[in-house]
Write a protein that holds these residues in place. Structure first.
Motif, mmCIF file in Angstrom:
data_model
loop_
_atom_site.group_PDB
_atom_site.id
_atom_site.type_symbol
_atom_site.label_atom_id
_atom_site.label_comp_id
_atom_site.label_asym_id
_atom_site.label_seq_id
_atom_site.Cartn_x
_atom_site.Cartn_y
_atom_site.Cartn_z
ATOM 1 N N CYS A 18 0.805 -1.230 0.000
ATOM 2 C CA CYS A 18 0.000 0.000 0.000
ATOM 3 C C CYS A 18 0.832 1.271 0.000
ATOM 4 C CB CYS A 18 -0.951 0.010 1.189
ATOM 5 S SG CYS A 18 -2.322 -1.100 0.935
ATOM 6 N N THR A 19 2.018 1.189 -0.487
ATOM 7 C CA THR A 19 2.859 2.366 -0.598
ATOM 8 C C THR A 19 3.492 2.361 -1.971
ATOM 9 O OG1 THR A 19 4.654 1.176 0.432
ATOM 10 C CG2 THR A 19 3.301 2.514 1.883
ATOM 11 N N GLY A 20 4.320 3.314 -2.273
ATOM 12 C CA GLY A 20 4.920 3.392 -3.599
ATOM 13 C C GLY A 20 3.878 3.672 -4.658
ATOM 14 N N VAL A 21 4.115 3.211 -5.877
ATOM 15 C CA VAL A 21 3.216 3.442 -6.997
ATOM 16 C C VAL A 21 1.851 2.795 -6.756
ATOM 17 C CG1 VAL A 21 2.893 3.025 -9.467
ATOM 18 C CG2 VAL A 21 5.127 3.657 -8.609
ATOM 19 N N ALA A 22 1.805 1.724 -5.973
ATOM 20 C CA ALA A 22 0.546 1.029 -5.713
ATOM 21 C C ALA A 22 -0.469 1.937 -5.020
ATOM 22 C CB ALA A 22 0.791 -0.209 -4.860
ATOM 23 N N ARG A 23 -0.008 2.998 -4.379
ATOM 24 C CA ARG A 23 -0.944 3.922 -3.739
ATOM 25 C C ARG A 23 -1.891 4.549 -4.750
ATOM 26 N NH1 ARG A 23 3.766 6.465 -0.295
ATOM 27 N NH2 ARG A 23 4.760 5.843 -2.186
ATOM 28 N N GLU A 44 8.190 1.782 -0.008
ATOM 29 C CA GLU A 44 7.279 1.007 0.833
ATOM 30 C C GLU A 44 8.016 0.269 1.940
ATOM 31 O OE1 GLU A 44 7.103 -2.556 0.944
ATOM 32 O OE2 GLU A 44 8.759 -2.695 -0.440
ATOM 33 N N SER A 45 9.217 -0.204 1.645
ATOM 34 C CA SER A 45 9.964 -0.959 2.654
ATOM 35 C C SER A 45 10.452 -0.054 3.785
ATOM 36 C CB SER A 45 11.138 -1.682 2.003
ATOM 37 O OG SER A 45 11.920 -0.768 1.262
ATOM 38 N N LYS A 76 16.709 -1.736 2.323
ATOM 39 C CA LYS A 76 15.283 -1.457 2.157
ATOM 40 C C LYS A 76 14.950 -0.771 0.833
ATOM 41 C CE LYS A 76 14.892 -3.193 6.183
ATOM 42 N NZ LYS A 76 16.169 -3.837 6.289
ATOM 43 N N GLU A 77 15.938 -0.228 0.155
ATOM 44 C CA GLU A 77 15.668 0.432 -1.114
ATOM 45 C C GLU A 77 16.221 -0.330 -2.317
ATOM 46 O OE1 GLU A 77 15.415 4.906 -0.982
ATOM 47 O OE2 GLU A 77 16.907 4.508 0.591
ATOM 48 N N LYS A 78 17.326 -1.028 -2.154
ATOM 49 C CA LYS A 78 17.973 -1.711 -3.283
ATOM 50 C C LYS A 78 17.523 -3.159 -3.450
ATOM 51 C CE LYS A 78 22.129 1.093 -2.903
ATOM 52 N NZ LYS A 78 23.535 1.102 -2.519
ATOM 53 N N ASP A 79 17.235 -3.852 -2.357
ATOM 54 C CA ASP A 79 16.913 -5.278 -2.411
ATOM 55 C C ASP A 79 15.412 -5.494 -2.616
ATOM 56 O OD1 ASP A 79 19.559 -6.018 -2.062
ATOM 57 O OD2 ASP A 79 19.388 -6.016 0.116
ATOM 58 N N THR A 80 14.955 -5.324 -3.838
ATOM 59 C CA THR A 80 13.537 -5.492 -4.142
ATOM 60 C C THR A 80 13.244 -6.939 -4.513
ATOM 61 O OG1 THR A 80 13.877 -4.850 -6.450
ATOM 62 C CG2 THR A 80 13.305 -3.107 -4.902
ATOM 63 N N THR A 81 12.061 -7.410 -4.149
ATOM 64 C CA THR A 81 11.685 -8.802 -4.409
ATOM 65 C C THR A 81 10.490 -8.913 -5.347
ATOM 66 O OG1 THR A 81 10.253 -8.900 -2.460
ATOM 67 C CG2 THR A 81 12.564 -9.552 -2.167
ATOM 68 N N GLY A 87 8.144 -2.566 -14.812
ATOM 69 C CA GLY A 87 9.315 -2.007 -14.145
ATOM 70 C C GLY A 87 9.064 -0.703 -13.404
ATOM 71 N N LEU A 88 7.851 -0.151 -13.483
ATOM 72 C CA LEU A 88 7.541 1.094 -12.764
ATOM 73 C C LEU A 88 7.411 0.856 -11.263
ATOM 74 C CD1 LEU A 88 4.915 2.763 -15.117
ATOM 75 C CD2 LEU A 88 7.290 3.451 -14.743
ATOM 76 N N TYR A 89 7.008 -0.348 -10.885
ATOM 77 C CA TYR A 89 6.830 -0.675 -9.471
ATOM 78 C C TYR A 89 7.859 -1.718 -9.066
ATOM 79 C CZ TYR A 89 4.700 -1.992 -5.064
ATOM 80 O OH TYR A 89 4.485 -2.240 -3.726
ATOM 81 N N ASN A 90 8.788 -1.335 -8.216
ATOM 82 C CA ASN A 90 9.782 -2.237 -7.635
ATOM 83 C C ASN A 90 9.642 -2.131 -6.129
ATOM 84 O OD1 ASN A 90 11.209 -3.071 -10.060
ATOM 85 N ND2 ASN A 90 11.792 -0.923 -10.195
#
Length: 126
Positions: A18-23, A44-45, A76-81, A87-90
């Protein structure tokens, strides 16, 4: 109270989406519009770490009476899963919270599986 004395691992897909672009997909993903919009501009992280993980550690400390905490070794910013929207939402949606009994020597985010059994990358901690 046993938390302070025994090793603990809390891991999995926490769906902190519920954060980032998903908002921008409100209200289908984010029922709390105030907290969703209030975290604009934050990963978000980082939002999850600074709100939920910190609050959980505070509760553990209050209930155990000593400084016990859970921490995640990943950046929390580089290690996306998870990667979506071309590619807009990581995001870092998968977590491995470790008690202070563990001292990780390495942690890795793997590749998305080709068999499509999950839309996330795998994580591992040694």
């Amino acid at each position: 109270k046993a938390f302070a004395h025994y090793p603990m691992v809390v891991g999995g897909d926490f769906n902190t989406v519920c954060t980032g672009v998903a908002r921008l997909n409100i209200p289908s993903l984010c029922p709390n519009i105030k907290s969703s919009l209030g975290s604009l501009g934050k990963a978000e992280s980082l939002q999850f770490q600074n709100s939920t993980v910190v609050a959980t550690n505070r509760t553990i400390e209050e209930q155990c009476g000593e400084k016990s905490r859970l921490s995640d070794p990943f950046d929390k910013e580089k290690d996306t899963t998870f990667r979506g929207m071309s590619g807009l939402y990581n995001a870092k949606l998968d977590w491995c919270l470790l008690s202070q009994h563990f001292h990780p020597t390495s942690w890795v985010v793997g590749n998305k599986s080709d068999d499509h059994c999950s839309d996330h990358m795998w994580i591992t901690v040694r």
